[in-house]
Design a protein around this motif. Structure first.
Motif, PDB file in Angstrom:
ATOM      1  N   LEU A 137       0.833  -1.199   0.000  1.00 33.09           N
ATOM      2  CA  LEU A 137       0.000   0.000   0.000  1.00 33.09           C
ATOM      3  C   LEU A 137       0.869   1.250   0.000  1.00 33.09           C
ATOM      4  CD1 LEU A 137      -2.740  -0.928   2.635  1.00 33.09           C
ATOM      5  CD2 LEU A 137      -2.778  -1.304   0.166  1.00 33.09           C
ATOM      6  N   GLY A 138       0.363   2.288  -0.668  1.00 35.38           N
ATOM      7  CA  GLY A 138       1.105   3.543  -0.704  1.00 35.38           C
ATOM      8  C   GLY A 138       0.944   4.379   0.552  1.00 35.38           C
ATOM      9  N   LEU A 139      -0.093   4.092   1.348  1.00 31.63           N
ATOM     10  CA  LEU A 139      -0.341   4.848   2.575  1.00 31.63           C
ATOM     11  C   LEU A 139       0.059   4.035   3.791  1.00 31.63           C
ATOM     12  CD1 LEU A 139      -3.797   6.501   1.720  1.00 31.63           C
ATOM     13  CD2 LEU A 139      -1.490   7.323   1.233  1.00 31.63           C
ATOM     14  N   VAL A 140       0.522   4.717   4.821  1.00 35.48           N
ATOM     15  CA  VAL A 140       1.102   4.078   6.002  1.00 35.48           C
ATOM     16  C   VAL A 140       0.058   3.753   7.051  1.00 35.48           C
ATOM     17  CG1 VAL A 140       2.733   4.451   7.908  1.00 35.48           C
ATOM     18  CG2 VAL A 140       3.301   5.253   5.622  1.00 35.48           C
ATOM     19  N   GLY A 141       0.226   2.617   7.714  1.00 34.95           N
ATOM     20  CA  GLY A 141      -0.640   2.232   8.838  1.00 34.95           C
ATOM     21  C   GLY A 141      -1.452   0.991   8.535  1.00 34.95           C
ATOM     22  N   ASP A 142      -1.549   0.085   9.510  1.00 32.46           N
ATOM     23  CA  ASP A 142      -2.306  -1.159   9.316  1.00 32.46           C
ATOM     24  C   ASP A 142      -3.775  -0.885   8.995  1.00 32.46           C
ATOM     25  OD1 ASP A 142      -0.059  -2.624   9.752  1.00 32.46           O
ATOM     26  OD2 ASP A 142      -0.534  -3.180  11.825  1.00 32.46           O
ATOM     27  N   PHE A 143      -4.323   0.185   9.558  1.00 30.58           N
ATOM     28  CA  PHE A 143      -5.730   0.533   9.333  1.00 30.58           C
ATOM     29  C   PHE A 143      -6.009   0.813   7.855  1.00 30.58           C
ATOM     30  CE2 PHE A 143      -3.503   4.475   9.660  1.00 30.58           C
ATOM     31  CZ  PHE A 143      -4.183   5.359   8.848  1.00 30.58           C
ATOM     32  N   GLN A 144      -4.952   1.115   7.093  1.00 30.30           N
ATOM     33  CA  GLN A 144      -5.153   1.429   5.679  1.00 30.30           C
ATOM     34  C   GLN A 144      -5.625   0.227   4.872  1.00 30.30           C
ATOM     35  OE1 GLN A 144      -5.511   4.126   4.244  1.00 30.30           O
ATOM     36  NE2 GLN A 144      -4.449   5.695   5.432  1.00 30.30           N
ATOM     37  N   TYR A 145      -5.432  -0.987   5.412  1.00 35.94           N
ATOM     38  CA  TYR A 145      -5.930  -2.163   4.695  1.00 35.94           C
ATOM     39  C   TYR A 145      -7.461  -2.157   4.623  1.00 35.94           C
ATOM     40  CZ  TYR A 145      -1.296  -4.075   4.184  1.00 35.94           C
ATOM     41  OH  TYR A 145       0.019  -4.244   3.790  1.00 35.94           O
ATOM     42  N   GLU A 146      -8.099  -1.596   5.648  1.00 34.95           N
ATOM     43  CA  GLU A 146      -9.560  -1.457   5.616  1.00 34.95           C
ATOM     44  C   GLU A 146      -9.981  -0.453   4.544  1.00 34.95           C
ATOM     45  OE1 GLU A 146     -11.042  -0.498   9.503  1.00 34.95           O
ATOM     46  OE2 GLU A 146     -10.028  -2.202  10.445  1.00 34.95           O
ATOM     47  N   ASN A 147      -9.276   0.686   4.491  1.00 36.35           N
ATOM     48  CA  ASN A 147      -9.596   1.691   3.477  1.00 36.35           C
ATOM     49  C   ASN A 147      -9.323   1.171   2.074  1.00 36.35           C
ATOM     50  OD1 ASN A 147     -10.339   3.649   5.398  1.00 36.35           O
ATOM     51  ND2 ASN A 147      -8.223   4.311   5.666  1.00 36.35           N
ATOM     52  N   ALA A 148      -8.204   0.464   1.911  1.00 32.52           N
ATOM     53  CA  ALA A 148      -7.852  -0.088   0.599  1.00 32.52           C
ATOM     54  C   ALA A 148      -8.865  -1.143   0.157  1.00 32.52           C
ATOM     55  CB  ALA A 148      -6.444  -0.676   0.642  1.00 32.52           C
ATOM     56  N   LYS A 153       5.761  10.869   6.183  1.00 30.40           N
ATOM     57  CA  LYS A 153       7.162  10.948   6.596  1.00 30.40           C
ATOM     58  C   LYS A 153       7.902  11.858   5.628  1.00 30.40           C
ATOM     59  CE  LYS A 153      11.164   8.005   7.600  1.00 30.40           C
ATOM     60  NZ  LYS A 153      11.663   6.605   7.616  1.00 30.40           N
ATOM     61  N   LEU A 154       8.511  12.908   6.157  1.00 31.22           N
ATOM     62  CA  LEU A 154       9.241  13.835   5.295  1.00 31.22           C
ATOM     63  C   LEU A 154      10.516  13.176   4.775  1.00 31.22           C
ATOM     64  CD1 LEU A 154       8.883  17.256   7.168  1.00 31.22           C
ATOM     65  CD2 LEU A 154       7.434  16.278   5.372  1.00 31.22           C
ATOM     66  N   LYS A 155      10.722  13.314   3.459  1.00 37.41           N
ATOM     67  CA  LYS A 155      11.911  12.726   2.835  1.00 37.41           C
ATOM     68  C   LYS A 155      12.858  13.782   2.278  1.00 37.41           C
ATOM     69  CE  LYS A 155       9.327   8.566   1.665  1.00 37.41           C
ATOM     70  NZ  LYS A 155       8.687   7.774   0.589  1.00 37.41           N
ATOM     71  N   ASP A 156      12.383  15.025   2.251  1.00 39.63           N
ATOM     72  CA  ASP A 156      13.216  16.144   1.811  1.00 39.63           C
ATOM     73  C   ASP A 156      12.541  17.433   2.265  1.00 39.63           C
ATOM     74  OD1 ASP A 156      11.051  16.500   0.064  1.00 39.63           O
ATOM     75  OD2 ASP A 156      12.069  15.480  -1.576  1.00 39.63           O
ATOM     76  N   GLY A 157      13.147  18.573   1.930  1.00 43.63           N
ATOM     77  CA  GLY A 157      12.537  19.850   2.271  1.00 43.63           C
ATOM     78  C   GLY A 157      13.200  20.553   3.441  1.00 43.63           C
ATOM     79  N   LYS A 158      12.667  21.709   3.772  1.00 43.14           N
ATOM     80  CA  LYS A 158      13.245  22.600   4.776  1.00 43.14           C
ATOM     81  C   LYS A 158      13.296  21.968   6.171  1.00 43.14           C
ATOM     82  CE  LYS A 158      12.694  27.476   6.061  1.00 43.14           C
ATOM     83  NZ  LYS A 158      11.819  28.648   5.868  1.00 43.14           N
ATOM     84  N   ILE A 159      12.187  21.359   6.613  1.00 44.99           N
ATOM     85  CA  ILE A 159      12.160  20.730   7.943  1.00 44.99           C
ATOM     86  C   ILE A 159      13.086  19.521   7.960  1.00 44.99           C
ATOM     87  CG2 ILE A 159      10.708  19.511   9.642  1.00 44.99           C
ATOM     88  CD1 ILE A 159       8.340  21.205   8.695  1.00 44.99           C
ATOM     89  N   PHE A 160      13.041  18.734   6.896  1.00 42.26           N
ATOM     90  CA  PHE A 160      13.901  17.554   6.784  1.00 42.26           C
ATOM     91  C   PHE A 160      15.366  17.954   6.911  1.00 42.26           C
ATOM     92  CE2 PHE A 160      16.473  14.648   4.223  1.00 42.26           C
ATOM     93  CZ  PHE A 160      16.074  13.409   4.713  1.00 42.26           C
ATOM     94  N   ASN A 161      15.767  19.017   6.226  1.00 46.46           N
ATOM     95  CA  ASN A 161      17.167  19.472   6.268  1.00 46.46           C
ATOM     96  C   ASN A 161      17.534  20.074   7.622  1.00 46.46           C
ATOM     97  OD1 ASN A 161      17.628  18.684   3.609  1.00 46.46           O
ATOM     98  ND2 ASN A 161      16.916  20.647   2.786  1.00 46.46           N
ATOM     99  N   LEU A 162      16.545  20.661   8.280  1.00 43.92           N
ATOM    100  CA  LEU A 162      16.771  21.279   9.584  1.00 43.92           C
ATOM    101  C   LEU A 162      17.011  20.229  10.665  1.00 43.92           C
ATOM    102  CD1 LEU A 162      16.610  24.232  10.785  1.00 43.92           C
ATOM    103  CD2 LEU A 162      14.262  23.685  11.418  1.00 43.92           C
TER     104      LEU A 162
END
Length: 407
Positions: free
Chosen positions: A228-239, A273-282
């Protein structure tokens, strides 16, 4: 301020009350616009308290993988208004958005109408002008009197998990909230009801469906080893809910395409989850941004933090003043190290940092207050993972501050 923002600011002034659930104002405007909502391609209508955004995203992604043209209307937006209206899966372009909004503004002729109603009208016009295979509409608030519910001709309705949210408009009894959400049902039109955590909610939804002879489609669960592209076990219900809907409308859809769509799904501001950007670099450490703001969202966060096994997290939190910040944090407090309270920038209905501190210190936290997100980020220890949550508005602001691009 760009032109679309100027128009949107004007539209916000057309009706003094921010939320006023009704359909007559929109009905009046749509008649002036030639009733674009009456002859759309097949419509899927999604309501619920939690999961409706995820289900919509999964569904859109599945249909995209099957090379179908998909329009979606969702709310709220995180960074820019264009996120609400996707034409053939792409965010509506500024120039076209401006012309739509100006057309709706001109036809409305300064009559009272809410911001959500007039922007929903703009989406209807856009979806009528561009051919598509599927239109997916997500309710804004409730269901029965939501602006999107002016559509009568639906192919399928979906109701995701019902919980307590917006009690000031929908009531504080679960059966009353469920009844409002069930307002999107139509006579003889099938419905998919997602797994419910409250028996009374399920009973209410089922009874409403039976009254309208709306066939309840049984959910076909996807396997836990599906990516799944979205995080969390609960996402299996949504999927699973989205998979069932996709198959119901297009029985011939291939399983490989479904799996491809589920794996590609993205939905900003939800355990992101941030993978890049201003906060990620900070920070150079794990930073999660999540727009949860109610108890069900807090439960999901608790499950996520538990599964990560990263010990205690620092928390930056901002919430609106109609939320119970203590009840929210209480659910996942065992995974929190230090709390940094902030007022949500640009939101007059935000709790102040001091309000949040006073409420949360009852748990024994020595909550810090900060006058800005940037200040809180600088205070938070880089060696400890960080969670930013409490509001979709805060999630949007944090993503904007991080210079994240939503496309």
């Amino acid at each position: 301020m760009d032109k679309s923002n100027q128009i949107l600011k004007r539209l916000e002034l057309l009706h003094p009350k921010k939320i006023d659930l009704s359909l007559f104002r929109l009905n009046k405007l749509l008649k002036k616009l030639g009733n674009p909502h009456l002859n759309l391609a097949p419509v899927i209508h999604v309501a619920g308290t939690n999961g409706k955004g995820s289900v919509t995203s999964y569904l859109r992604s599945i249909y995209e993988a099957a090379n179908l043209k998909v329009h979606t209307y969702t709310s709220p937006h995180l960074i820019k208004f264009n996120e609400r209206i996707r034409i053939n899966s792409n965010l509506i372009e500024n120039k076209y958005l401006n012309s739509l909004l100006e057309e709706c503004e001109k036809k409305n002729n300064s009559d009272p109408i809410t911001f959500f109603e007039i922007t929903t009208a703009a989406a209807f016009v856009a979806f009528k002008q561009f051919p598509s295979d599927i239109n997916i509409f997500e309710t804004g608030l409730g269901g029965r009197l939501d602006a999107t519910n002016i559509i009568e001709n639906k192919k399928l309705t979906i109701i995701t998990k019902i919980g307590f949210d917006h009690e000031e408009f929908l009531g504080n009894k679960i059966e009353k909230i469920a009844k409002e959400k069930a307002g999107i049902l139509r006579k003889n039109i099938p419905v998919i009801i997602a797994k419910q955590s409250k028996d009374l909610a399920l009973k209410t939804l089922v009874n409403n469906a039976k009254e309208l002879n709306s066939k309840i489609i049984q959910i076909d669960k996807i396997s836990k080893d599906t990516k799944l592209g979205l995080v969390g076990d609960f996402q299996y219900e949504n999927a699973s809910t989205a998979f069932t809907a996709a198959k119901f409308l297009i029985p011939s859809i291939s399983l490989p395409k479904v799996k491809q769509g589920l794996a590609r799904t993205s939905w900003s501001g939800r355990i992101q989850k941030l993978k890049d950007g201003k906060i990620f670099n900070l920070r150079k450490n794990i930073t999660i941004i999540d727009g949860s703001h109610n108890l069900d969202g807090a439960i999901v966060l608790n499950q996520y933090l538990k599964k990560q096994s990263l010990g205690k997290w620092n928390l930056i939190i901002g919430m609106l003043n109609n939320r119970e910040v203590k009840d929210f944090v209480k659910i996942f407090k065992n995974y929190i190290n230090q709390i940094y309270a902030i007022a949500i920038p640009e939101q007059k209905n935000s709790l102040s940092a001091l309000d949040i501190k006073n409420k949360l210190d009852e748990f024994g936290f020595n909550t810090c207050t900060s006058n800005s997100l940037e200040n809180a980020l600088k205070k938070a220890d880089n060696k400890i993972p960080l969670l930013i949550t409490g509001s979709l508005y805060l999630a949007g602001y944090a993503l904007k501050f991080n210079e994240t691009i939503i496309d």
